[in-house]
Write an enzyme that holds these catalytic residues in place. Structure first.
Site, PDB file in Angstrom:
ATOM      1  N   GLU A  17       0.845  -1.204   0.000  1.00  0.00           N
ATOM      2  CA  GLU A  17       0.000   0.000   0.000  1.00  0.00           C
ATOM      3  C   GLU A  17       0.879   1.253   0.000  1.00  0.00           C
ATOM      4  O   GLU A  17       1.890   1.309   0.688  1.00  0.00           O
ATOM      5  CB  GLU A  17      -0.897   0.024   1.247  1.00  0.00           C
ATOM      6  N   THR A  48      -4.011   4.902  -1.407  1.00  0.00           N
ATOM      7  CA  THR A  48      -5.131   5.356  -0.573  1.00  0.00           C
ATOM      8  C   THR A  48      -5.730   6.653  -1.116  1.00  0.00           C
ATOM      9  O   THR A  48      -5.135   7.338  -1.956  1.00  0.00           O
ATOM     10  CB  THR A  48      -4.705   5.565   0.897  1.00  0.00           C
ATOM     11  N   ALA A  51      -6.663   9.239   2.845  1.00  0.00           N
ATOM     12  CA  ALA A  51      -6.349   8.669   4.167  1.00  0.00           C
ATOM     13  C   ALA A  51      -4.889   8.943   4.510  1.00  0.00           C
ATOM     14  O   ALA A  51      -4.089   9.252   3.632  1.00  0.00           O
ATOM     15  CB  ALA A  51      -6.604   7.171   4.177  1.00  0.00           C
ATOM     16  N   HIS A  76      -7.873   3.420  -4.215  1.00  0.00           N
ATOM     17  CA  HIS A  76      -8.925   3.522  -3.205  1.00  0.00           C
ATOM     18  C   HIS A  76      -9.855   4.670  -3.595  1.00  0.00           C
ATOM     19  O   HIS A  76      -9.418   5.662  -4.181  1.00  0.00           O
ATOM     20  CB  HIS A  76      -8.345   3.828  -1.822  1.00  0.00           C
ATOM     21  N   ARG A 106     -16.329   3.459   2.321  1.00  0.00           N
ATOM     22  CA  ARG A 106     -17.166   4.558   2.802  1.00  0.00           C
ATOM     23  C   ARG A 106     -16.298   5.753   3.160  1.00  0.00           C
ATOM     24  O   ARG A 106     -16.606   6.889   2.838  1.00  0.00           O
ATOM     25  CB  ARG A 106     -17.960   4.106   4.041  1.00  0.00           C
ATOM     26  N   GLY A 107     -15.196   5.498   3.879  1.00  0.00           N
ATOM     27  CA  GLY A 107     -14.364   6.587   4.406  1.00  0.00           C
ATOM     28  C   GLY A 107     -14.803   6.923   5.822  1.00  0.00           C
ATOM     29  O   GLY A 107     -15.922   6.594   6.235  1.00  0.00           O
ATOM     30  N   ASP A 108     -13.895   7.539   6.570  1.00  0.00           N
ATOM     31  CA  ASP A 108     -14.234   7.965   7.940  1.00  0.00           C
ATOM     32  C   ASP A 108     -14.999   9.272   7.883  1.00  0.00           C
ATOM     33  O   ASP A 108     -14.768  10.100   7.001  1.00  0.00           O
ATOM     34  CB  ASP A 108     -12.959   8.105   8.776  1.00  0.00           C
TER      35      ASP A 108
HETATM   36  P1  FAD Z   1     -18.752   0.221   5.285  1.00  0.00           P
HETATM   37  O1  FAD Z   1     -18.553  -1.106   4.660  1.00  0.00           O
HETATM   38  O2  FAD Z   1     -19.815   1.104   4.747  1.00  0.00           O
HETATM   39  O3  FAD Z   1     -18.991   0.013   6.855  1.00  0.00           O
HETATM   40  C1  FAD Z   1     -18.953   1.119   7.738  1.00  0.00           C
HETATM   41  C2  FAD Z   1     -19.792   0.832   8.966  1.00  0.00           C
HETATM   42  O4  FAD Z   1     -21.173   0.858   8.615  1.00  0.00           O
HETATM   43  C3  FAD Z   1     -19.533  -0.544   9.597  1.00  0.00           C
HETATM   44  O5  FAD Z   1     -19.647  -0.393  10.991  1.00  0.00           O
HETATM   45  C4  FAD Z   1     -20.671  -1.394   9.046  1.00  0.00           C
HETATM   46  O6  FAD Z   1     -21.004  -2.474   9.903  1.00  0.00           O
HETATM   47  C5  FAD Z   1     -21.800  -0.355   9.002  1.00  0.00           C
HETATM   48  N1  FAD Z   1     -22.820  -0.652   7.987  1.00  0.00           N
HETATM   49  C6  FAD Z   1     -22.630  -1.059   6.714  1.00  0.00           C
HETATM   50  N2  FAD Z   1     -23.810  -1.217   6.080  1.00  0.00           N
HETATM   51  C7  FAD Z   1     -24.782  -0.875   6.982  1.00  0.00           C
HETATM   52  C8  FAD Z   1     -26.203  -0.837   6.942  1.00  0.00           C
HETATM   53  N3  FAD Z   1     -26.888  -1.178   5.835  1.00  0.00           N
HETATM   54  N4  FAD Z   1     -26.876  -0.436   8.065  1.00  0.00           N
HETATM   55  C9  FAD Z   1     -26.189  -0.075   9.196  1.00  0.00           C
HETATM   56  N5  FAD Z   1     -24.843  -0.111   9.290  1.00  0.00           N
HETATM   57  C10 FAD Z   1     -24.149  -0.512   8.197  1.00  0.00           C
HETATM   58  N6  FAD Z   1     -10.247   5.416   4.556  1.00  0.00           N
HETATM   59  C11 FAD Z   1      -9.983   6.471   3.736  1.00  0.00           C
HETATM   60  O7  FAD Z   1     -10.467   7.591   3.996  1.00  0.00           O
HETATM   61  N7  FAD Z   1      -9.197   6.320   2.621  1.00  0.00           N
HETATM   62  C12 FAD Z   1      -8.633   5.124   2.287  1.00  0.00           C
HETATM   63  O8  FAD Z   1      -7.925   5.033   1.301  1.00  0.00           O
HETATM   64  C13 FAD Z   1      -8.887   3.997   3.135  1.00  0.00           C
HETATM   65  N8  FAD Z   1      -8.386   2.767   2.858  1.00  0.00           N
HETATM   66  C14 FAD Z   1      -8.719   1.691   3.641  1.00  0.00           C
HETATM   67  C15 FAD Z   1      -8.241   0.412   3.302  1.00  0.00           C
HETATM   68  C16 FAD Z   1      -8.562  -0.691   4.088  1.00  0.00           C
HETATM   69  C17 FAD Z   1      -8.045  -2.060   3.674  1.00  0.00           C
HETATM   70  C18 FAD Z   1      -9.360  -0.534   5.245  1.00  0.00           C
HETATM   71  C19 FAD Z   1      -9.688  -1.730   6.101  1.00  0.00           C
HETATM   72  C20 FAD Z   1      -9.828   0.715   5.594  1.00  0.00           C
HETATM   73  C21 FAD Z   1      -9.517   1.839   4.807  1.00  0.00           C
HETATM   74  N9  FAD Z   1     -10.002   3.127   5.114  1.00  0.00           N
HETATM   75  C22 FAD Z   1      -9.718   4.192   4.284  1.00  0.00           C
HETATM   76  C23 FAD Z   1     -10.786   3.343   6.341  1.00  0.00           C
HETATM   77  C24 FAD Z   1     -12.289   3.205   6.077  1.00  0.00           C
HETATM   78  O9  FAD Z   1     -12.728   4.240   5.226  1.00  0.00           O
HETATM   79  C25 FAD Z   1     -13.002   3.284   7.431  1.00  0.00           C
HETATM   80  O10 FAD Z   1     -12.714   2.159   8.199  1.00  0.00           O
HETATM   81  C26 FAD Z   1     -14.500   3.562   7.394  1.00  0.00           C
HETATM   82  O11 FAD Z   1     -14.905   3.891   8.727  1.00  0.00           O
HETATM   83  C27 FAD Z   1     -15.352   2.378   6.939  1.00  0.00           C
HETATM   84  O12 FAD Z   1     -15.224   2.151   5.603  1.00  0.00           O
HETATM   85  P2  FAD Z   1     -15.882   0.831   4.932  1.00  0.00           P
HETATM   86  O13 FAD Z   1     -15.669   0.963   3.475  1.00  0.00           O
HETATM   87  O14 FAD Z   1     -15.409  -0.383   5.600  1.00  0.00           O
HETATM   88  O15 FAD Z   1     -17.434   1.100   5.283  1.00  0.00           O
END
Ligand code: FAD
Length: 281
Positions: A17, A48, A51, A76, A106-108
């Protein structure tokens, strides 16, 4: 090359990464580090999006630098702060740049963000659906062996993961973890939910003892006692910590491969020497 086809041909992949620069003046040094990492010829490199302090504007440019070295790039893309127009603009740009793989996230939430306000995208699954409808990309999703920090239970998180996968995810990349048992338990539980796609294990060689406790607190990653002892002992000595962190990650990786994990994704923090040591090991 589309990543979904890579695991049809290769038993195990090694990938790295990279993260983009924060500002223009850092671009040259990040580009040079990324080029050096790409010269190690990993199976792919991810870049990324916004992030780690990087900005989204550079993700595509850094991904192009990766591909110019003959290495497949995984860009990403996050949706939490975007609307449909902006996402389509990003997808057009990635397609034009020859990028075929996206990690859909989704992103934080940014500070002051109201998650209940009406928006085009709420979860990563919405972005997966959008990219799938747009067409032409192999799509990855993030997963969390210890559960996502915001989700009240791992069971619920797995239910949401299954929904995301069913929207059209081709492969998953995990959050970092320091105890392989955590990953094996997760793999068993997702299999029970009929999630059968390649799961790429995210491994972080810890080279800075001070940062790791904070990163783990924010991401919900637990630190096993054995690892904490290493940070306690070597954390104050950067050179020793680097060696110990690479050795720990190497041991993790050997065990993961021995247990049939399909891919190892190393969070190299743009450090070519760390990537080179892991690749050599
Ligand atoms: P989601 O899959 O949407 O999940 C987010 C939360 O919502 C989880 O708690 C899930 O259980 C909940 N959820 C999902 N669907 C529903 C529903 N229908 N109803 C209620 N709750 C639901 N961040 C960045 O900003 N840039 C990056 O480049 C980046 N790269 C990453 C790479 C990896 C490998 C990982 C593991 C994380 C990365 N992140 C990055 C961080 C990531 O954006 C955060 O962890 C974010 O909070 C969640 O993203 P997600 O895509 O997993 O979200």
């Amino acid at each position: 090359m589309k990543l979904k086809d890579v695991w049809k041909k290769k038993e195990v992949t090694l990938s790295f990464e990279a993260f983009p620069p924060k500002k223009d003046s850092d671009f040259a040094s990040v580009a040079s580090a990324v080029e050096k990492i790409a010269q190690l010829k990993p199976d792919f490199m991810s870049v990324t999006y916004g992030a780690g302090g990087g900005t989204s504007a550079y993700t595509g440019k850094i991904a192009q630098i990766v591909q110019a070295q003959g290495v497949t790039a995984l860009a990403h893309l996050t949706c939490v702060s975007s609307d449909r127009d902006r996402i389509h603009h990003e997808l057009d740009a990635l397609r034009q740049a020859g990028i075929e793989n996206i990690l859909a996230l989704r992103g934080d939430y940014p500070e002051g963000y109201d998650p209940s306000a009406p928006r085009d995208y709420r979860y990563a699954r919405d972005l997966v659906e959008e990219i799938r409808a747009y067409g032409g990309f192999s799509i990855g999703g993030a997963c969390y062996p210890e559960g996502h920090v915001e989700c009240p239970s791992q069971r619920e998180d797995l239910r949401h993961l299954k929904e995301k996968v069913d929207c059209g995810v081709d492969f998953l990349v995990t959050q970092m973890f320091f105890d392989n048992g955590v990953l094996y338990s997760f793999l068993y539980r997702i299999l029970a939910r009929n999630i059968e796609l390649p799961v790429i294990a995210g491994v972080m060689p810890v080279t800075n003892g001070r940062q790791i406790a904070r990163i783990c607190r924010l991401s919900g990653t637990s630190l096993p006692a054995r690892f904490r002892m290493i940070v306690d002992k070597f954390g104050g000595n950067p050179a020793a910590m680097k060696q110990a962190g690479i050795a720990y990650a190497t041991e993790q990786i050997i065990d993961l491969i021995a247990n049939g994990v399909r891919g190892i994704h190393v969070y190299t923090m743009n450090k070519p020497d760390v990537a080179a040591s892991i690749a050599a090991n």
